[in-house]
Design a protein around this motif. Sequence first.
Motif, PDB file in Angstrom:
ATOM      1  N   ASP A  40       0.892  -1.165   0.000  1.00 49.41           N
ATOM      2  CA  ASP A  40       0.000   0.000   0.000  1.00 49.41           C
ATOM      3  C   ASP A  40       0.925   1.209   0.000  1.00 49.41           C
ATOM      4  O   ASP A  40       1.016   1.939   0.977  1.00 49.41           O
ATOM      5  N   ASP A  61       2.457  -5.924  -6.518  1.00 49.02           N
ATOM      6  CA  ASP A  61       2.386  -7.047  -5.576  1.00 49.02           C
ATOM      7  C   ASP A  61       3.124  -8.264  -6.128  1.00 49.02           C
ATOM      8  O   ASP A  61       3.497  -8.305  -7.310  1.00 49.02           O
ATOM      9  N   SER A 177       4.166  -5.086  13.241  1.00 46.71           N
ATOM     10  CA  SER A 177       3.238  -5.809  12.377  1.00 46.71           C
ATOM     11  C   SER A 177       2.021  -6.241  13.185  1.00 46.71           C
ATOM     12  O   SER A 177       2.091  -6.368  14.408  1.00 46.71           O
ATOM     13  N   ARG A 179      -1.528  -9.035  12.904  1.00 44.24           N
ATOM     14  CA  ARG A 179      -1.771 -10.324  12.261  1.00 44.24           C
ATOM     15  C   ARG A 179      -3.109 -10.878  12.700  1.00 44.24           C
ATOM     16  O   ARG A 179      -3.496 -10.747  13.862  1.00 44.24           O
ATOM     17  N   VAL A 196      -3.759 -13.011   7.409  1.00 45.51           N
ATOM     18  CA  VAL A 196      -3.306 -11.737   6.872  1.00 45.51           C
ATOM     19  C   VAL A 196      -2.370 -11.075   7.889  1.00 45.51           C
ATOM     20  O   VAL A 196      -2.527 -11.246   9.096  1.00 45.51           O
ATOM     21  N   TRP A 197      -1.367 -10.386   7.374  1.00 47.91           N
ATOM     22  CA  TRP A 197      -0.514  -9.513   8.177  1.00 47.91           C
ATOM     23  C   TRP A 197      -0.653  -8.088   7.623  1.00 47.91           C
ATOM     24  O   TRP A 197      -0.827  -7.913   6.403  1.00 47.91           O
ATOM     25  N   TRP A 198      -0.509  -7.100   8.486  1.00 42.70           N
ATOM     26  CA  TRP A 198      -0.188  -5.757   8.032  1.00 42.70           C
ATOM     27  C   TRP A 198       1.197  -5.460   8.585  1.00 42.70           C
ATOM     28  O   TRP A 198       1.468  -5.711   9.767  1.00 42.70           O
ATOM     29  N   ASP A 200       4.470  -2.707   8.837  1.00 42.72           N
ATOM     30  CA  ASP A 200       4.963  -1.345   8.637  1.00 42.72           C
ATOM     31  C   ASP A 200       6.390  -1.427   8.076  1.00 42.72           C
ATOM     32  O   ASP A 200       7.339  -1.655   8.827  1.00 42.72           O
ATOM     33  N   ASP A 221       4.421  -0.493   3.518  1.00 44.27           N
ATOM     34  CA  ASP A 221       3.300  -0.883   4.387  1.00 44.27           C
ATOM     35  C   ASP A 221       2.358  -1.908   3.759  1.00 44.27           C
ATOM     36  O   ASP A 221       1.158  -1.643   3.593  1.00 44.27           O
ATOM     37  N   TRP A 223      -0.041  -5.258   2.909  1.00 45.86           N
ATOM     38  CA  TRP A 223      -0.880  -6.325   3.422  1.00 45.86           C
ATOM     39  C   TRP A 223      -0.305  -7.617   2.858  1.00 45.86           C
ATOM     40  O   TRP A 223       0.021  -7.690   1.660  1.00 45.86           O
ATOM     41  N   TYR A 225      -1.173 -11.621   2.431  1.00 43.41           N
ATOM     42  CA  TYR A 225      -2.245 -12.611   2.527  1.00 43.41           C
ATOM     43  C   TYR A 225      -1.644 -13.993   2.327  1.00 43.41           C
ATOM     44  O   TYR A 225      -0.818 -14.185   1.440  1.00 43.41           O
TER      45      TYR A 225
END
Length: 233
Positions: A40, A61, A177, A179, A196-198, A200, A221, A223, A225
């Motif tokens: 992102d 991606d 992160s 999760r 899913v993780w986000w 930084d 940053d 995502w 999956y």
Amino acid sequence: MISRNLILAALAAATFTAVPVQAEQGDWILRVGAANVDPDADSDQIDVAGLATLDGVDVDDNTQLGITITYMLTDIWAVELLAATPFEHDITVNGVGIDAGSTKHLPPTLTFMWYPMGGQESKFQPFVGAGINYTYFWDEEVDGELEAALGAITEPVTGSTDPVPADLDLDDSWGLSARAGFDYMFNDKWGVNASVWWIDIDTEATIQTELADVQFDVEIDPWVYMLGVSYRF
Ligand code: NI
């Protein structure tokens, strides 16, 4: 009739010999599957030595083989490490739509996890967690399209529109992160997972040329999956 009886017998056996499906202290959970890193990206503008300003970069991606290994510290608390085969992302310049280059990276992530239904007899085992990520970039490459654009931009200085050879360097990143996901266990050992993780991931990019070095910050940053198979042991 025989096959029908066999199926009924197998179903009965599966029903009556089914072991309780739960995560509990001391278990290891190995997950293997497809992991997609979807940046992102939010990039600073790129000031090319005062001659031009580019609109920053975007990062596409990429999907690789993801592997996580989890150790249950208690029935409900666990630690997990995310590993993967190297991700490779193309980088484009915003606005003008030219290829800037590409990079490879690995984003190992250590997560402290909570299993709210851990220790309970349930095939469905959700989890959430928070952790820390280290992302290492390497094999950064600059595309000929960007070198040609730099040639055009620097013509007032160089008197030539020849492409300007450039190198790209991306600083490593440390960040937090988050999760979430679940395992759905078919039996005591095997199941499937979705999560899913986000993460930084922020980096400083440097484009090096003989004329000048150009630096700008990029927030990647992503995502992340993952869909895969779970194995508990
Ligand atoms: Ni960030």
